[in-house]
Design a protein around this motif. Structure first.
Motif, short mmCIF file in Angstrom:
data_model
loop_
_atom_site.label_atom_id
_atom_site.label_comp_id
_atom_site.label_asym_id
_atom_site.label_seq_id
_atom_site.Cartn_x
_atom_site.Cartn_y
_atom_site.Cartn_z
N GLU A 139 0.86 -1.18 0.00
CA GLU A 139 0.00 0.00 0.00
C GLU A 139 0.90 1.24 0.00
OE1 GLU A 139 -2.68 0.12 3.27
OE2 GLU A 139 -3.56 -1.86 2.86
N VAL A 140 0.71 2.11 -0.97
CA VAL A 140 1.52 3.33 -1.07
C VAL A 140 0.63 4.53 -0.74
CG1 VAL A 140 2.96 4.77 -2.55
CG2 VAL A 140 2.99 2.28 -2.83
N HIS A 141 1.01 5.29 0.26
CA HIS A 141 0.27 6.48 0.68
C HIS A 141 1.13 7.71 0.36
CE1 HIS A 141 -2.68 4.11 3.12
NE2 HIS A 141 -1.67 3.26 3.10
N CYS A 142 0.64 8.58 -0.51
CA CYS A 142 1.37 9.78 -0.91
C CYS A 142 0.87 10.99 -0.14
CB CYS A 142 1.22 10.02 -2.41
SG CYS A 142 2.01 8.75 -3.42
N GLU A 143 1.73 11.52 0.71
CA GLU A 143 1.42 12.71 1.48
C GLU A 143 2.70 13.50 1.69
OE1 GLU A 143 -0.68 11.90 5.10
OE2 GLU A 143 -1.92 10.33 4.19
N SER A 144 2.57 14.71 2.20
CA SER A 144 3.76 15.53 2.48
C SER A 144 4.53 14.93 3.64
CB SER A 144 3.34 16.96 2.82
OG SER A 144 2.68 16.99 4.08
N SER A 145 5.81 15.31 3.73
CA SER A 145 6.63 14.81 4.83
C SER A 145 6.03 15.19 6.18
CB SER A 145 8.06 15.38 4.72
OG SER A 145 8.71 14.88 3.57
N LYS A 146 5.51 16.40 6.27
CA LYS A 146 4.92 16.86 7.53
C LYS A 146 3.76 15.98 7.95
CE LYS A 146 2.95 21.02 9.66
NZ LYS A 146 2.60 22.46 9.44
N GLN A 147 2.90 15.61 7.01
CA GLN A 147 1.76 14.75 7.33
C GLN A 147 2.21 13.33 7.67
OE1 GLN A 147 -0.31 15.47 3.62
NE2 GLN A 147 -1.89 16.70 4.65
N LEU A 148 3.23 12.84 6.94
CA LEU A 148 3.72 11.48 7.19
C LEU A 148 4.32 11.35 8.58
CD1 LEU A 148 5.38 10.70 3.74
CD2 LEU A 148 3.26 9.73 4.64
N LEU A 149 4.96 12.41 9.05
CA LEU A 149 5.56 12.37 10.38
C LEU A 149 4.52 12.26 11.48
CD1 LEU A 149 8.36 15.05 9.89
CD2 LEU A 149 8.70 12.60 10.27
N LEU A 150 3.29 12.63 11.19
CA LEU A 150 2.21 12.57 12.18
C LEU A 150 1.51 11.21 12.20
CD1 LEU A 150 0.59 16.09 11.57
CD2 LEU A 150 2.16 15.43 13.41
N ARG A 151 1.71 10.42 11.17
CA ARG A 151 0.98 9.15 11.07
C ARG A 151 1.66 8.06 11.90
NH1 ARG A 151 -1.65 8.02 5.23
NH2 ARG A 151 -2.26 6.19 6.48
N GLN A 152 0.84 7.17 12.45
CA GLN A 152 1.33 6.06 13.27
C GLN A 152 0.99 4.71 12.65
OE1 GLN A 152 3.17 6.73 16.03
NE2 GLN A 152 2.90 8.92 15.59
N ASP A 153 0.30 4.72 11.50
CA ASP A 153 -0.22 3.47 10.95
C ASP A 153 0.59 2.95 9.77
OD1 ASP A 153 -1.02 5.70 9.44
OD2 ASP A 153 -2.70 4.59 8.56
N LEU A 154 1.70 3.59 9.45
CA LEU A 154 2.52 3.17 8.31
C LEU A 154 3.70 2.32 8.81
CD1 LEU A 154 2.60 6.53 6.35
CD2 LEU A 154 1.15 4.54 5.90
N ASP A 155 4.08 1.33 8.01
CA ASP A 155 5.23 0.50 8.37
C ASP A 155 6.54 1.20 8.04
OD1 ASP A 155 3.67 -1.87 9.17
OD2 ASP A 155 3.13 -1.95 7.05
N LEU A 156 6.57 1.88 6.91
CA LEU A 156 7.76 2.60 6.47
C LEU A 156 7.35 3.96 5.92
CD1 LEU A 156 9.48 -0.30 4.48
CD2 LEU A 156 10.24 0.57 6.69
#
Length: 295
Positions: A139-156
């Motif tokens: 599963e590939v989720h495309c978001e800004s770095s700022k948003q990705l840093l807030l997420r807890q549900d991604l493996d990488l």
């Protein structure tokens, strides 16, 4: 009797085989430029490496593969041909063992990345990973770095950071540059028209801060979360953008102080692992990402 004789004649015409360890040594010599350093890489003595290559040249292929210049060696034309095949054979050899020896490698990996890296890096990474582990879903989720840093549900997660604020594992460092379309002069307009990512993107913040510090008037003329959209706008000569150097396409040119544009900071591309969801699948994909960002 005739059939058995015919089969025997075919066997006599069969080509000799080349052991994968010999090919691995050959590739190491090509990469390291010498027998001694290659021997250290494959854990063999220099004399053992020399003997391997002598048998390969004289007994198996009957072709000269190396031109020796003191301790340095260069591949001959025949050696260059073998190198391409050797890399492919070793790659396939690795894929076979990964697929058949690790049938447990089944599942899903969730990765997050800014749009920046999807077109430039992910196709090659995911293609190689799919060949090695065909049963794993990504599963590939495309978001800004700022948003990705807030997420807890991604493996990488792959994120962009300023030097000094890095977290995770460094994938590569890269220049952040200004660019516009070839044969256009959008940089001469006042205020400077910019095509940038949305407001929560680090790159946009760095660009605006640099222009503010330099006293250069500008306006965000085009705003998008899509890199392909921004590049289409810039390619049409409508605006200037600021992106990582590896993302600049051949139809664009890099701008700098000669065009009255300030220097931009170097960016660090980082890989973050979710320590709450470790797994062999995630680590395998992480290794492919690390290798892919070296290319």
């Amino acid at each position: 009797m005739f059939l058995m004789q015919h089969i025997s004649e075919i066997d006599q015409l069969a080509y000799p085989s080349i052991d994968t360890e010999v090919l691995r040594t050959f590739v190491a010599i090509a990469d390291q430029g010498g027998f001694t350093r290659a021997g250290e890489l494959v854990n063999r003595t220099q004399s053992a490496v020399s003997m391997q290559m002598k048998r390969l040249e004289e007994d198996v292929l009957q072709r000269q593969l190396f031109q020796r210049e003191g301790r340095q060696v260069r591949l001959t034309a025949e050696g260059q041909v073998l190198l391409g095949y050797a890399r492919r054979i070793l790659k396939l050899h690795s894929e076979v063992f990964n697929t058949l020896r690790e049938p447990h490698m089944v599942g899903t990996v969730r990765i997050g990345t800014p749009d920046d890296y999807v077109m430039r890096f992910l196709p090659g990474i995911l293609s190689r990973f799919a060949k090695a582990y065909p049963l794993i879903q990504i599963e590939v989720h495309c978001e800004s770095s700022k948003q990705l840093l807030l997420r807890q549900d991604l493996d990488l997660s792959i994120v962009t950071r300023e030097p000094g604020s890095e977290i995770g594992q460094l994938l590569r460092k890269e220049r952040f540059v200004w660019a516009e379309a070839q044969c256009f002069s959008a940089h001469e307009q006042t205020p400077l028209p910019l095509a940038m990512f949305n407001s929560d993107c680090f790159c946009r913040l760095w660009a605006c801060n640099a222009l503010d510090a330099a006293g250069r008037d500008y306006r965000i003329a085009y705003n998008s979360s899509s890199l392909s959209a921004l590049m289409a706008i810039v390619s049409a000569g409508l605006a200037v953008t600021a992106q990582l150097e590896s993302l600049i396409t051949p139809d664009m040119r890099i701008l700098g102080e000669a065009e009255d544009l300030p220097l931009l900071p170097e960016a660090s591309i980082m890989l973050l692992r979710n320590l709450n969801t470790p797994s062999p699948i995630t680590e395998c994909l992480a290794e492919h990402i690390i290798e892919g960002f070296k290319l």
